[in-house]
Design an enzyme around this catalytic site. Sequence first.
Site, PDB file in Angstrom:
ATOM      1  CB  CYS A  82      -0.963   0.147   1.261  1.00 39.59           C
ATOM      2  SG  CYS A  82      -2.099  -1.270   0.804  1.00 39.59           S
ATOM      3  CG  HIS A 107      -3.178   3.984   1.936  1.00 38.68           C
ATOM      4  ND1 HIS A 107      -3.496   3.618   0.523  1.00 38.68           N
ATOM      5  CD2 HIS A 107      -3.074   2.640   2.478  1.00 38.68           C
ATOM      6  CE1 HIS A 107      -3.651   2.313   0.675  1.00 38.68           C
ATOM      7  NE2 HIS A 107      -3.714   1.843   1.888  1.00 38.68           N
ATOM      8  CG  ASN A 156      -6.649  -0.341   1.027  1.00 36.97           C
ATOM      9  OD1 ASN A 156      -5.808   0.155   0.243  1.00 36.97           O
ATOM     10  ND2 ASN A 156      -6.004  -0.665   2.175  1.00 36.97           N
TER      11      ASN A 156
HETATM   12  N1  ACO Z   1     -18.159  -7.400   9.546  1.00 30.17           N
HETATM   13  C1  ACO Z   1     -18.737  -7.573  10.519  1.00 30.17           C
HETATM   14  N2  ACO Z   1     -17.734  -7.973  11.724  1.00 30.17           N
HETATM   15  C2  ACO Z   1     -16.428  -7.890  11.447  1.00 30.17           C
HETATM   16  C3  ACO Z   1     -16.102  -7.579  10.036  1.00 30.17           C
HETATM   17  C4  ACO Z   1     -17.132  -7.280   9.143  1.00 30.17           C
HETATM   18  N3  ACO Z   1     -16.841  -7.081   7.894  1.00 30.17           N
HETATM   19  N4  ACO Z   1     -14.697  -7.804  10.012  1.00 30.17           N
HETATM   20  C5  ACO Z   1     -14.444  -7.911  11.295  1.00 30.17           C
HETATM   21  N5  ACO Z   1     -15.480  -8.053  12.189  1.00 30.17           N
HETATM   22  C6  ACO Z   1     -15.449  -8.428  13.458  1.00 30.17           C
HETATM   23  C7  ACO Z   1     -14.232  -9.292  14.048  1.00 30.17           C
HETATM   24  O1  ACO Z   1     -14.365 -10.496  13.616  1.00 30.17           O
HETATM   25  C8  ACO Z   1     -14.384  -8.773  15.464  1.00 30.17           C
HETATM   26  O2  ACO Z   1     -15.195  -9.836  16.074  1.00 30.17           O
HETATM   27  P1  ACO Z   1     -14.912 -10.556  17.570  1.00 30.17           P
HETATM   28  O3  ACO Z   1     -14.666  -9.353  18.479  1.00 30.17           O
HETATM   29  O4  ACO Z   1     -16.023 -11.142  17.543  1.00 30.17           O
HETATM   30  O5  ACO Z   1     -13.744 -11.260  17.414  1.00 30.17           O
HETATM   31  C9  ACO Z   1     -14.491  -7.552  15.541  1.00 30.17           C
HETATM   32  O6  ACO Z   1     -15.309  -7.275  14.267  1.00 30.17           O
HETATM   33  C10 ACO Z   1     -13.628  -6.473  15.671  1.00 30.17           C
HETATM   34  O7  ACO Z   1     -12.434  -6.813  15.029  1.00 30.17           O
HETATM   35  P2  ACO Z   1     -11.339  -5.974  14.715  1.00 30.17           P
HETATM   36  O8  ACO Z   1     -10.235  -6.480  13.648  1.00 30.17           O
HETATM   37  O9  ACO Z   1     -10.676  -5.723  16.159  1.00 30.17           O
HETATM   38  O10 ACO Z   1     -11.899  -4.743  14.199  1.00 30.17           O
HETATM   39  P3  ACO Z   1     -11.371  -3.205  13.898  1.00 30.17           P
HETATM   40  O11 ACO Z   1     -12.176  -2.158  14.533  1.00 30.17           O
HETATM   41  O12 ACO Z   1      -9.794  -2.950  14.259  1.00 30.17           O
HETATM   42  O13 ACO Z   1     -11.646  -3.024  12.414  1.00 30.17           O
HETATM   43  C11 ACO Z   1     -10.289  -3.244  10.327  1.00 30.17           C
HETATM   44  C12 ACO Z   1     -11.190  -4.067  11.416  1.00 30.17           C
HETATM   45  C13 ACO Z   1     -11.417  -2.303   9.581  1.00 30.17           C
HETATM   46  C14 ACO Z   1      -9.869  -4.150   9.396  1.00 30.17           C
HETATM   47  C15 ACO Z   1      -9.447  -2.200  11.074  1.00 30.17           C
HETATM   48  O14 ACO Z   1      -8.614  -2.790  12.068  1.00 30.17           O
HETATM   49  C16 ACO Z   1      -8.435  -1.647   9.995  1.00 30.17           C
HETATM   50  O15 ACO Z   1      -8.745  -0.672   9.186  1.00 30.17           O
HETATM   51  N6  ACO Z   1      -6.976  -2.013   9.938  1.00 30.17           N
HETATM   52  C17 ACO Z   1      -6.164  -1.350   9.103  1.00 30.17           C
HETATM   53  C18 ACO Z   1      -6.265  -1.772   7.810  1.00 30.17           C
HETATM   54  C19 ACO Z   1      -5.167  -1.158   6.962  1.00 30.17           C
HETATM   55  O16 ACO Z   1      -4.875  -0.012   7.079  1.00 30.17           O
HETATM   56  N7  ACO Z   1      -4.249  -1.830   6.177  1.00 30.17           N
HETATM   57  C20 ACO Z   1      -3.091  -1.191   5.547  1.00 30.17           C
HETATM   58  C21 ACO Z   1      -2.865  -1.294   4.231  1.00 30.17           C
HETATM   59  S1  ACO Z   1      -3.382  -2.641   3.696  1.00 30.17           S
HETATM   60  C22 ACO Z   1      -1.976  -3.366   2.613  1.00 30.17           C
HETATM   61  O17 ACO Z   1      -0.874  -3.132   2.761  1.00 30.17           O
HETATM   62  C23 ACO Z   1      -2.445  -4.361   1.647  1.00 30.17           C
END
Ligand code: ACO
Length: 325
Positions: free
Chosen positions: A115, A252, A282
């Site tokens: 990314c 980004h 993304n």
């Molecule tokens: N729908 C519903 N629930 C979901 C979903 C979904 N699509 N995805 C995850 N959950 C659930 C999880 O299973 C978890 O449930 P649990 O508590 O029962 O285990 C709960 O939601 C919380 O999960 P987290 O992963 O802690 O949620 P978070 O608030 O962190 O959000 C997200 C997840 C959106 C992925 C976030 O962490 C994020 O944006 N991370 C960064 C992503 C990023 O910037 N990547 C960088 C670049 S990518 C690259 O380089 C290719």
Amino acid sequence: MAIRRSIIRGTGHYLPERVVENSHFEETLETSDAWIRDRTGIERRHIAAEGQTTSDLAIRAARAALDNAGMTADQIDAIVVATTTPDLTFPAVATMVQAGLGMQRGFAYDVQAVCAGFVFALSNADGLIRTGQADRVLVIGAETYSRIMDWTDRGTCVLFGDGAGAVVLEAVDQPGTTDDRGILSSDLNSDGRYRDILYVDGGVGTTGTAGCLRMQGNLVFRHAVEKLAKTAHTALDKAGLTPADVDWLVPHQANMRIITATAQKMQLPMDKVVLTVADHGNTSAASIPLALSVANDEGRFKEGDLIVTEAIGGGLSWGSVILRW
Ligand code: ACO
């Protein structure tokens, strides 16, 4: 003393026709439009058609950028494509773009920093220009992440989209002050200790297949919030500037909450932030050039505006490029 700088002469982008709304995922996964919007800011994303490859998207974005710059492909000396989803293991997507544009001169290669790829490619292309190896460089971010999604993993497949963005850089002599137009500084970083929190579980040397993206989203999230404002500050500092000088943040587009937190840390109001995450999701290395091109088409940048770009991705790799429009 005059300095050779890389000025953006044109921008362009291409998004595949098919738009997938969040509600689409409610049919097959335990998720909801509300969860995706609340946690990420994403509302929809574009997905490439069957048979449509990263180079197809890149060529269309490149043509649009050349048109916007008022240039033809034979005026370009080099093409740098940032991508993690190439058509083939080799040759480079950039050489496919070169052929697609009908170019028979110059050189072309890919940069792979996930990314953060466009920030790395932009900095790299600036190096080509500053050292006199090229006068005009096409820098492209292009991705088809739909090809490396596990469509049963709700934690990743709702986040990504396909697309391409491109800029044309041209060498121009500037006075050598903080008011110069063009790329003023870069800050690039990687830390391979974090490879396991964001990676693809396949490849040439392991499974022999392309694999699927795997991510510990919450860990990546924490690194992003900590590292993005820091790299932007460092790059600004290298340019002799501060956040108070910034006209636009073009981040980004991974997650609205990361973007907001970064803007807050930089004390930038949200009306100075270019946002495309809702409509594109993304798109990895394509997200910054897509955002630059969309904002440019809307006439938002004026000559002399100071723009900060920043990104983080697999590696981890992260960085920032400061430029004046
Ligand atoms: N729908 C519903 N629930 C979901 C979903 C979904 N699509 N995805 C995850 N959950 C659930 C999880 O299973 C978890 O449930 P649990 O508590 O029962 O285990 C709960 O939601 C919380 O999960 P987290 O992963 O802690 O949620 P978070 O608030 O962190 O959000 C997200 C997840 C959106 C992925 C976030 O962490 C994020 O944006 N991370 C960064 C992503 C990023 O910037 N990547 C960088 C670049 S990518 C690259 O380089 C290719």
